[in-house]
Design an enzyme around this catalytic site. Structure first.
Site, PDB file in Angstrom:
ATOM      1  N   VAL A  50      14.013  -3.099  -2.200  1.00 37.24           N
ATOM      2  CA  VAL A  50      14.165  -1.823  -1.381  1.00 37.24           C
ATOM      3  C   VAL A  50      14.618  -2.139  -0.075  1.00 37.24           C
ATOM      4  O   VAL A  50      15.276  -1.404   0.716  1.00 37.24           O
ATOM      5  CB  VAL A  50      12.689  -1.165  -1.223  1.00 37.24           C
ATOM      6  N   TYR A 141       1.577  -6.061  10.278  1.00 39.24           N
ATOM      7  CA  TYR A 141       1.371  -5.340   9.339  1.00 39.24           C
ATOM      8  C   TYR A 141       0.819  -3.698   9.978  1.00 39.24           C
ATOM      9  O   TYR A 141       1.184  -2.795   9.378  1.00 39.24           O
ATOM     10  CB  TYR A 141       0.225  -5.568   8.201  1.00 39.24           C
ATOM     11  N   SER A 144       3.850  -2.022  11.329  1.00 42.60           N
ATOM     12  CA  SER A 144       4.642  -1.182  10.293  1.00 42.60           C
ATOM     13  C   SER A 144       3.723   0.134   9.749  1.00 42.60           C
ATOM     14  O   SER A 144       4.749   0.943   9.638  1.00 42.60           O
ATOM     15  CB  SER A 144       4.869  -2.223   8.948  1.00 42.60           C
ATOM     16  N   ILE A 174      -8.324  -1.494  -1.085  1.00 41.10           N
ATOM     17  CA  ILE A 174      -8.176  -1.411  -2.246  1.00 41.10           C
ATOM     18  C   ILE A 174      -8.087  -2.301  -3.274  1.00 41.10           C
ATOM     19  O   ILE A 174      -7.190  -3.522  -2.870  1.00 41.10           O
ATOM     20  CB  ILE A 174      -6.860  -0.378  -2.715  1.00 41.10           C
TER      21      ILE A 174
HETATM   22  P1  NAD Z   1       0.848  -4.527  -4.847  1.00 42.55           P
HETATM   23  O1  NAD Z   1       1.280  -5.645  -4.154  1.00 42.55           O
HETATM   24  O2  NAD Z   1      -0.216  -4.336  -5.792  1.00 42.55           O
HETATM   25  O3  NAD Z   1       2.121  -3.414  -5.085  1.00 42.55           O
HETATM   26  C1  NAD Z   1       3.141  -3.575  -4.275  1.00 42.55           C
HETATM   27  C2  NAD Z   1       4.409  -3.499  -5.131  1.00 42.55           C
HETATM   28  O4  NAD Z   1       5.579  -3.328  -4.106  1.00 42.55           O
HETATM   29  C3  NAD Z   1       4.792  -4.807  -5.780  1.00 42.55           C
HETATM   30  O5  NAD Z   1       4.866  -4.252  -7.375  1.00 42.55           O
HETATM   31  C4  NAD Z   1       5.886  -5.279  -5.218  1.00 42.55           C
HETATM   32  O6  NAD Z   1       6.614  -5.899  -6.407  1.00 42.55           O
HETATM   33  C5  NAD Z   1       6.571  -4.222  -4.726  1.00 42.55           C
HETATM   34  N1  NAD Z   1       7.380  -4.623  -3.625  1.00 42.55           N
HETATM   35  C6  NAD Z   1       7.213  -5.262  -2.589  1.00 42.55           C
HETATM   36  N2  NAD Z   1       8.418  -5.793  -1.853  1.00 42.55           N
HETATM   37  C7  NAD Z   1       9.307  -4.872  -2.615  1.00 42.55           C
HETATM   38  C8  NAD Z   1      10.863  -4.915  -2.231  1.00 42.55           C
HETATM   39  N3  NAD Z   1      11.275  -5.545  -1.410  1.00 42.55           N
HETATM   40  N4  NAD Z   1      11.543  -3.986  -3.288  1.00 42.55           N
HETATM   41  C9  NAD Z   1      10.853  -3.483  -4.221  1.00 42.55           C
HETATM   42  N5  NAD Z   1       9.535  -3.699  -4.526  1.00 42.55           N
HETATM   43  C10 NAD Z   1       8.727  -4.332  -3.815  1.00 42.55           C
HETATM   44  O7  NAD Z   1       0.078  -3.497  -3.620  1.00 42.55           O
HETATM   45  P2  NAD Z   1      -0.553  -2.369  -3.517  1.00 42.55           P
HETATM   46  O8  NAD Z   1      -1.849  -2.638  -2.940  1.00 42.55           O
HETATM   47  O9  NAD Z   1      -0.651  -1.479  -4.567  1.00 42.55           O
HETATM   48  O10 NAD Z   1       0.152  -1.645  -2.225  1.00 42.55           O
HETATM   49  C11 NAD Z   1       0.941  -0.567  -2.217  1.00 42.55           C
HETATM   50  C12 NAD Z   1       1.206   0.294  -0.972  1.00 42.55           C
HETATM   51  O11 NAD Z   1      -0.086   0.658  -0.347  1.00 42.55           O
HETATM   52  C13 NAD Z   1       1.726  -0.899   0.171  1.00 42.55           C
HETATM   53  O12 NAD Z   1       2.710  -0.174   0.801  1.00 42.55           O
HETATM   54  C14 NAD Z   1       0.533  -1.414   0.979  1.00 42.55           C
HETATM   55  O13 NAD Z   1       0.726  -1.590   2.117  1.00 42.55           O
HETATM   56  C15 NAD Z   1      -0.374  -0.112   0.573  1.00 42.55           C
HETATM   57  N6  NAD Z   1      -1.927  -0.082   0.984  1.00 42.55           N
HETATM   58  C16 NAD Z   1      -2.541  -1.245   0.020  1.00 42.55           C
HETATM   59  C17 NAD Z   1      -3.829  -1.416   0.437  1.00 42.55           C
HETATM   60  C18 NAD Z   1      -4.581  -2.245  -0.245  1.00 42.55           C
HETATM   61  O14 NAD Z   1      -5.765  -2.425   0.191  1.00 42.55           O
HETATM   62  N7  NAD Z   1      -4.379  -2.535  -1.683  1.00 42.55           N
HETATM   63  C19 NAD Z   1      -4.193  -0.710   1.774  1.00 42.55           C
HETATM   64  C20 NAD Z   1      -3.563   0.267   2.510  1.00 42.55           C
HETATM   65  C21 NAD Z   1      -2.246   0.357   2.085  1.00 42.55           C
END
Ligand code: NAD
Length: 238
Positions: A50, A141, A144, A174
């Protein structure tokens, strides 16, 4: 039980190979939506980075070529970062902003035209509790995720007249591959977040996916510009 209320809706989910993005894709499809999925890796329609400046155009062009329109965008791709400011490498800071902020901006900017032509255009961004709070080691983080919430609110104001809503889901801790390394190497960190949540557990990706589907559905038609904490009540507690 799922309510199939998204038939005819067509949208993009990035970060769809894993965690919250994968769960959102499953839930949206179960509700009848068509989803174009993208990620760096994994079982998705489009493999892309991305942060590649051309990736947003590719994604939106593919969606419109496939369906003739676009109804929702869920930019879920993200990376986490834990680093105290004194050791913070500037390139790393920039990388976090590139994935979590600039890539979201590019995708949404590209998608605005088709979303405005939709009868129910929806943007659901993924913030975090770090969109509203900070903590040690979260400089990049939290910067962002505050930015993503601000971007979403600004877009809600800009796009409301065209009938497009923009909301930001702000998950708590999560259980996904993003958090797994920290929870595995520091079991006390996992217990901390389980105890902090009023509901006494970590969130599951489905807890967030269901809210994303709701915000895309007609039931959420009068909700826009909101940052919605979905954290099991963690931030209600001292
Ligand atoms: P995850 O690591 O399971 O999934 C993130 C996905 O994004 C991965 O499949 C990864 O390959 C993809 N990704 C990362 N960089 C990329 C790039 N440059 N181009 C394309 N794809 C890319 O993480 P998640 O926990 O499912 O996180 C998803 C969203 O939720 C994120 O924005 C994260 O910041 C947010 N979030 C997660 C939590 C948590 O506790 N897990 C809490 C708050 C927010």
């Amino acid at each position: 039980m799922t309510t199939p209320c998204l038939y005819g809706r067509r949208g993009i989910v990035t970060g769809a190979a894993s965690g919250i993005g994968a769960a959102a894709t499953r839930r949206l499809r179960a509700d009848g939506a068509e989803v174009l999925t993208a990620d760096l890796t994994g079982d998705v329609d489009l493999l892309l980075d991305v942060t590649d400046p051309d990736s947003a155009r590719q994604l939106v062009e593919q969606a419109v070529a496939r369906w003739g329109g676009l109804d929702f965008v869920v930019p879920c791709a993200g990376i986490s970062a834990f680093c105290p400011i004194e050791g913070h490498d500037e390139a790393y800071f920039e990388r976090v902003l590139a994935v979590n902020v600039t890539a979201v901006f590019r995708l949404l900017r590209e998608a605005i035209g088709p979303l405005k032509r939709s009868t129910a255009g929806r943007i659901v961004t993924i913030g975090s509790i770090a969109s509203a709070f900070g903590d040690a080691g979260l400089v990049a983080y939290a910067t962002s995720k505050h930015a993503v919430l601000g971007m979403t609110r600004a877009l809600a104001g800009e796009l409301g007249a065209a009938g497009v809503t923009a909301n930001c889901v702000m998950p708590g801790a999560i259980d996904t591959p993003m958090t797994a390394p920290a929870f595995t190497t520091m079991p006390e960190y996992r217990v901390h977040w389980e105890n902090k949540a009023a509901l006494g557990r970590l969130g599951q990706p489905e807890d967030i996916a269901d809210v994303i589907a709701f915000l895309i559905s007609d039931d959420a038609r009068f909700i826009t510009g909101q940052g919605l904490l979905v954290d099991g009540g963690a931030m209600t507690r001292m």
